[in-house]
Design an enzyme around this catalytic site. Structure first.
Site, short mmCIF file in Angstrom:
data_model
loop_
_atom_site.label_atom_id
_atom_site.label_comp_id
_atom_site.label_asym_id
_atom_site.label_seq_id
_atom_site.Cartn_x
_atom_site.Cartn_y
_atom_site.Cartn_z
N THR A 174 0.87 -1.17 0.00
CA THR A 174 0.00 0.00 0.00
C THR A 174 0.91 1.22 0.00
O THR A 174 2.06 1.13 0.40
CB THR A 174 -0.87 0.04 1.29
N ARG A 202 -12.83 -8.81 -4.07
CA ARG A 202 -12.35 -8.51 -2.73
C ARG A 202 -12.09 -7.01 -2.59
O ARG A 202 -11.55 -6.38 -3.48
CB ARG A 202 -11.08 -9.31 -2.45
N ILE A 225 -2.04 -6.28 6.07
CA ILE A 225 -3.12 -7.18 5.66
C ILE A 225 -4.45 -6.46 5.86
O ILE A 225 -4.83 -6.15 7.00
CB ILE A 225 -3.07 -8.49 6.44
#
Length: 311
Positions: A174, A202, A225
């Site tokens: 990210t 997702r 995560i």
């Protein structure tokens, strides 16, 4: 910068995980992050707003192929790239984002446009329509490195345990930017290419307040995560704790201690209205760099244990 103005501060991240090796090593990552920090701080000293600096920072990070956002995003299980991004204006407490958008260079551009829209979070179909409406050029964010990763994983029928995927291969990839500008305004932005090899449809934390949140008191961008970040509602939790009176450091310490007890795998960066800068991780590495107004620093050589830092 005008006399009496707040000293601008900023912190950025390029993900979290367990290794810097496949991103070119410590000095390569440090060089990329510090170059972006210098660019953004120059903007802020020229009077740019927190939102302007956050958007530019996210675009620069999205354009850096070593990070999993924009160009260089990982592929999902069907071999497609779907990206998500969010922007939050802390003064207005306004959140906007795009979920699972394809064929665009900078997903944060869509989040910026949606700041002034009555419909502020769009999914894949809506994001594709917005791309056409804005007439943004079609862009293929695929790199040879990400394609090779996908092909290697496909040989094993996508059997990889994502919780154990290190930073350089995806899983925790990210980017994020949090800024305090000369007017004391805070903004936060986060963008991602996703977990990699995930089920189609997702949704990551990056386009949720769980992963990107700001108000007049503090701003936080998360990495790690996504499901762990969502379960802890990490960004919003830290900001609310600061709003309720905890220092930024104490809010990070309490939130990361809880995450460690719950066996979460994540990291975060943040700034509060006093100008305090903080970062934390439950994994080995967080790729974070910051500018205090006096100096540039980073968290690249933190101890591999769970930890929180402040500047």
């Amino acid at each position: 910068m005008t006399t009496g103005a707040v000293q601008p501060k900023l912190i950025i991240h390029g993900g979290a995980g367990s290794s810097l090796k496949d991103k070119g090593g410590l000095e390569a990552v440090r060089g990329s992050l510090h170059t972006i920090i210098e660019d953004l701080y120059g903007m802020l000293m020229q009077g740019a707003s927190a939102t302007e600096a956050v958007v530019r920072g996210c675009k620069l990070l999205e354009d850096e192929p070593r990070f999993n956002a924009g160009t260089g995003s990982v592929l999902q299980s069907d071999g497609q790239i779907r990206m998500s991004a969010a922007l939050m204006d802390g003064r207005l407490q306004r959140f906007s984002g795009t979920i699972n958008v394809s064929r665009v260079k900078n997903p944060i551009d869509l989040a910026l446009f949606l700041q002034n829209s009555p419909d502020r979070v769009l999914s894949d179909v809506g994001s594709a329509e917005l791309l056409r409406e804005l007439q943004l050029p079609i862009h293929n964010p695929l790199t040879d490195k990400r394609l090779q990763e996908w092909m290697e994983e496909r040989k094993d029928n996508f059997s990889r345990s994502m919780a154990n995927v290190v930073a350089e291969s995806s899983g925790r990839g990210t980017i994020g930017v949090v800024v305090l500008d000369h007017q004391g305004k805070i903004a936060a932005g986060t963008s991602t290419g996703g977990k990699g090899f995930e089920r189609i449809g997702r949704v990551s934390d990056s386009a949720m307040p769980a992963g990107n949140y700001a108000n007049p008191k503090a701003g936080v961008s998360c990495t790690g995560i996504g499901e762990d970040i969502i379960d802890e509602c990490l960004a919003a939790r830290i900001v609310v704790r600061v709003t309720d009176g905890l220092s930024l450091m104490n809010a990070f310490e309490r939130s990361f201690a809880e995450g460690e007890r719950n066996k979460r795998d994540f990291g975060a960066i943040g700034i509060d209205a006093t100008g305090a800068i903080a970062w934390g991780k439950t994994c080995e590495v967080i790729l974070a760099a910051y500018h205090t107004g006096d100096r540039i620093g980073d968290a690249l050589e933190m101890s591999p244990q769970m930890g929180v830092g402040i500047a």
